[in-house]
Design a protein around this motif. Structure first.
Motif, mmCIF file in Angstrom:
data_model
loop_
_atom_site.group_PDB
_atom_site.id
_atom_site.type_symbol
_atom_site.label_atom_id
_atom_site.label_comp_id
_atom_site.label_asym_id
_atom_site.label_seq_id
_atom_site.Cartn_x
_atom_site.Cartn_y
_atom_site.Cartn_z
ATOM 1 N N SER A 32 0.864 -1.183 0.127
ATOM 2 C CA SER A 32 0.008 -0.055 -0.048
ATOM 3 C C SER A 32 0.768 1.546 0.032
ATOM 4 N N GLY A 33 2.033 1.144 0.520
ATOM 5 C CA GLY A 33 2.882 2.371 0.541
ATOM 6 C C GLY A 33 3.292 2.649 -0.651
ATOM 7 N N MET A 34 3.333 1.882 -1.699
ATOM 8 C CA MET A 34 3.800 1.986 -3.151
ATOM 9 C C MET A 34 2.983 3.191 -3.786
ATOM 10 N N VAL A 35 1.444 3.097 -3.443
ATOM 11 C CA VAL A 35 0.444 4.033 -3.862
ATOM 12 C C VAL A 35 1.156 5.391 -3.532
ATOM 13 N N PHE A 36 1.364 5.560 -2.413
ATOM 14 C CA PHE A 36 1.804 6.786 -1.853
ATOM 15 C C PHE A 36 3.186 7.254 -2.312
ATOM 16 N N LEU A 37 4.252 6.282 -2.411
ATOM 17 C CA LEU A 37 5.268 6.576 -3.220
ATOM 18 C C LEU A 37 5.488 7.064 -4.444
ATOM 19 N N GLY A 38 4.511 6.337 -5.272
ATOM 20 C CA GLY A 38 4.100 6.537 -6.818
ATOM 21 C C GLY A 38 3.316 7.824 -6.816
ATOM 22 N N LEU A 39 2.508 8.352 -5.978
ATOM 23 C CA LEU A 39 1.771 9.647 -5.769
ATOM 24 C C LEU A 39 2.840 10.462 -5.817
ATOM 25 N N THR A 40 3.818 10.446 -4.800
ATOM 26 C CA THR A 40 4.588 11.461 -4.509
ATOM 27 C C THR A 40 5.577 11.783 -5.639
ATOM 28 N N ALA A 41 6.034 10.655 -6.213
ATOM 29 C CA ALA A 41 6.728 10.580 -7.504
ATOM 30 C C ALA A 41 6.236 11.437 -8.787
ATOM 31 N N GLY A 42 4.878 11.151 -8.849
ATOM 32 C CA GLY A 42 4.067 11.644 -9.677
ATOM 33 C C GLY A 42 4.262 13.399 -9.580
ATOM 34 N N ARG A 43 4.150 13.804 -8.322
ATOM 35 C CA ARG A 43 3.815 15.237 -7.996
ATOM 36 C C ARG A 43 5.098 15.673 -8.145
ATOM 37 N N ILE A 44 6.303 15.040 -7.855
ATOM 38 C CA ILE A 44 7.521 15.644 -8.022
ATOM 39 C C ILE A 44 7.946 16.096 -9.495
ATOM 40 N N LEU A 45 7.623 14.667 -10.198
ATOM 41 C CA LEU A 45 7.888 15.016 -11.448
ATOM 42 C C LEU A 45 7.052 16.239 -12.343
ATOM 43 N N ASN A 46 5.594 16.310 -11.717
ATOM 44 C CA ASN A 46 4.635 17.356 -12.208
ATOM 45 C C ASN A 46 5.449 18.599 -12.032
ATOM 46 N N GLY A 47 6.079 18.709 -10.725
ATOM 47 C CA GLY A 47 6.887 20.069 -10.212
ATOM 48 C C GLY A 47 7.784 20.298 -11.145
ATOM 49 N N LEU A 48 8.823 19.193 -11.434
ATOM 50 C CA LEU A 48 9.995 19.552 -12.348
ATOM 51 C C LEU A 48 9.375 19.842 -13.704
ATOM 52 N N PHE A 49 8.733 19.294 -14.490
ATOM 53 C CA PHE A 49 8.192 19.356 -15.742
ATOM 54 C C PHE A 49 6.661 19.873 -16.153
ATOM 55 N N GLY A 50 5.945 20.118 -15.246
ATOM 56 C CA GLY A 50 4.565 20.517 -15.401
ATOM 57 C C GLY A 50 4.417 21.896 -16.259
ATOM 58 N N ASP A 51 5.414 22.699 -15.806
ATOM 59 C CA ASP A 51 5.337 23.976 -16.781
ATOM 60 C C ASP A 51 5.575 23.834 -18.105
ATOM 61 N N LEU A 52 5.972 22.708 -18.564
ATOM 62 C CA LEU A 52 6.106 22.367 -20.147
ATOM 63 C C LEU A 52 4.760 22.134 -20.657
ATOM 64 N N PHE A 53 3.721 21.712 -19.737
ATOM 65 C CA PHE A 53 2.583 21.329 -20.394
ATOM 66 C C PHE A 53 1.428 22.300 -19.911
ATOM 67 N N GLN A 54 0.329 22.138 -20.478
ATOM 68 C CA GLN A 54 -0.979 23.082 -20.073
ATOM 69 C C GLN A 54 -1.501 22.063 -18.869
ATOM 70 N N ASP A 55 -2.253 22.803 -18.093
ATOM 71 C CA ASP A 55 -2.737 21.898 -17.136
ATOM 72 C C ASP A 55 -3.826 20.780 -17.414
ATOM 73 N N ARG A 56 -4.783 21.024 -18.454
ATOM 74 C CA ARG A 56 -5.710 20.406 -18.801
ATOM 75 C C ARG A 56 -5.036 18.950 -19.573
ATOM 76 N N HIS A 57 -3.852 19.226 -20.338
ATOM 77 C CA HIS A 57 -3.354 18.067 -20.795
ATOM 78 C C HIS A 57 -2.643 17.098 -19.911
ATOM 79 N N ILE A 58 -2.064 17.876 -18.816
ATOM 80 C CA ILE A 58 -1.500 16.949 -17.540
ATOM 81 C C ILE A 58 -2.643 16.013 -16.860
ATOM 82 N N ILE A 59 -3.873 16.677 -16.721
ATOM 83 C CA ILE A 59 -4.985 15.787 -16.314
ATOM 84 C C ILE A 59 -5.397 14.878 -17.177
ATOM 85 N N ARG A 60 -5.510 14.855 -18.448
ATOM 86 C CA ARG A 60 -5.765 14.030 -19.266
ATOM 87 C C ARG A 60 -4.798 12.824 -19.197
#
Length: 391
Positions: free
Chosen positions: A248-276
């Motif tokens: 179950s900790g892997m869900v949280f680990l993946g969630l954290t990794a996803g948010r860190i990656l979004n913080g690093l590269f999210g500005d390259l994409f529009q919000d709605r495209h990231i959600i899709r």
């Protein structure tokens, strides 16, 4: 000084994540202590979320009366005390009773800090903020897995997390001079809600109802996964309790990794495209999980599922200040937090009944259905924002 305050806010958000993963990770063992059915975890989640809904709905009024710093410090110490008392409970009704202040401690700080960072910082800082929430959620499963492996009690995990919360409280308490730097700024005036905005006012803004319901749906399947992943691994996949807590900790680990990656590269994409992209990622990961029964593949699938979850919440928060006037932001975000926790309140118990009455293998299918509903609401919200010329 701005970066130092941001560091303090990140630490405060760790404290918000700390209690969120505790119950789901420990429940396969904890429910035996109190001799209650497995599905009773949904009741704890429901009461916790009711407290959070109440404090989220009051967040606008509280922010007008108190500063974000005051709300944050009060919330952290309240959760610390609640966690410590839970570790000393002798009956299930006591856990239920203490779940209410635990929820009250989360709602106001969640809404206040989300609005503060959305107004004062950029999208990547907001995503990193929720990455630190993910770091907080990782502590519970890791700690519980280690303690259970050593033959220790779940009570030790709760008391240990309570102590961590106390340390974070002292850090935030000492940071008061940093918060004073923002008093009087235009963003802080918007944040504090000097112009009173009613819930009816914001609900009349086109697209806002979809923006609010999106949080309900997203948090319904995110929280259901966090709460029931360990039980799913025990009763459907056949793993032992310690392995299930680690899984179950892997869900949280993946969630954290996803948010860190979004913080690093999210500005390259529009919000709605990231959600899709995240919605597609969740769909693929949930389908893969259905067909896996080896430990390593379940680790991978749950990690990938968490990665799909990761960017959605902070990106939807960022869309709030992007799509709507700043004067509405605190009220809208307060409503979003309330509906988010309504999703946490209503749907995990429903899934518990489904799993008990129909099949313990239902979790991935439950995620897929709600993921489809979220795709509909975020699309409708984006359509209204485009018509209003917001992008």
């Amino acid at each position: 000084m701005t970066l130092l305050l941001l560091a303090v806010i990140y630490i405060a958000f760790i404290s918000l994540g700390l209690p969120d993963s505790m119950t789901g990770s420990v429940w396969p063992v904890m429910h035996l202590t109190f001799s209650v059915p497995l599905e009773s975890a949904g009741l704890i989640s429901m009461v916790t979320c009711l407290g959070t809904i109440l404090s989220s709905l009051l967040s606008g009024k509280l922010t007008r009366k108190f500063s974000t710093w005051q709300i944050t410090t009060a919330s952290i110490i309240l959760t610390s005390i609640s966690l410590f008392l839970i570790s000393r409970t002798t009956a299930f009704w006591q856990v239920i009773l203490l779940a209410l202040p635990l929820g009250l401690g989360g709602g106001s700080i969640d809404a206040a800090l989300n609005n503060f960072v959305a107004l004062h910082y950029k999208k990547k800082q907001l995503s990193f903020l929720h990455g630190f929430w993910g770091i907080g959620t990782l502590v519970g499963p890791v700690l519980i897995s280690a303690l259970l492996t050593e033959g220790r009690s779940w009570r030790n995990a709760y008391s240990s997390v309570s102590a961590i919360q106390l340390i974070i409280f002292l850090i935030v308490l000492a940071s008061y001079p940093l918060w004073k730097l923002y008093s009087g700024s235009p963003e802080t005036e918007a944040e504090s809600g000097k112009e009173k905005i009613s819930y009816l006012d914001v609900l009349r803004v086109k697209g806002v109802p979809f923006a609010i319901v999106s949080f309900l749906i997203y948090c319904a399947f995110e929280n259901s996964t966090m709460l029931w992943a360990a039980s799913y691994m025990v009763y459907d996949k056949g793993f032992d309790a310690a392995s299930a807590a680690s899984l179950s900790g892997m869900v949280f680990l993946g969630l954290t990794a996803g948010r860190i990656l979004n913080g690093l590269f999210g500005d390259l994409f529009q919000d709605r495209h990231i959600i899709r992209f995240s919605l597609v990622f969740i769909t693929v990961s949930a389908i893969l999980l259905i067909f896996q029964d080896t430990l390593i593949m379940c680790y991978i699938c749950l990690f990938l599922l968490g990665m799909g979850f990761g960017p959605i919440f902070p990106v939807m928060i960022h869309e709030t200040v992007l799509y709507y006037d700043k004067k509405y932001s605190q009220t809208i975000i307060g409503l979003q937090m309330a509906f988010a926790y309504m999703g946490c309140t209503l749907l995990p118990p429903v899934y518990g009944l489904i799993a008990t009455g129909i099949s313990q293998s239902a979790l991935p299918f439950f995620v897929l259905i709600l993921n489809g509903l979220l795709a509909i609401t975020v699309t409708k919200k984006a359509i209204y924002a485009k018509k209003a010329g917001r992008f």
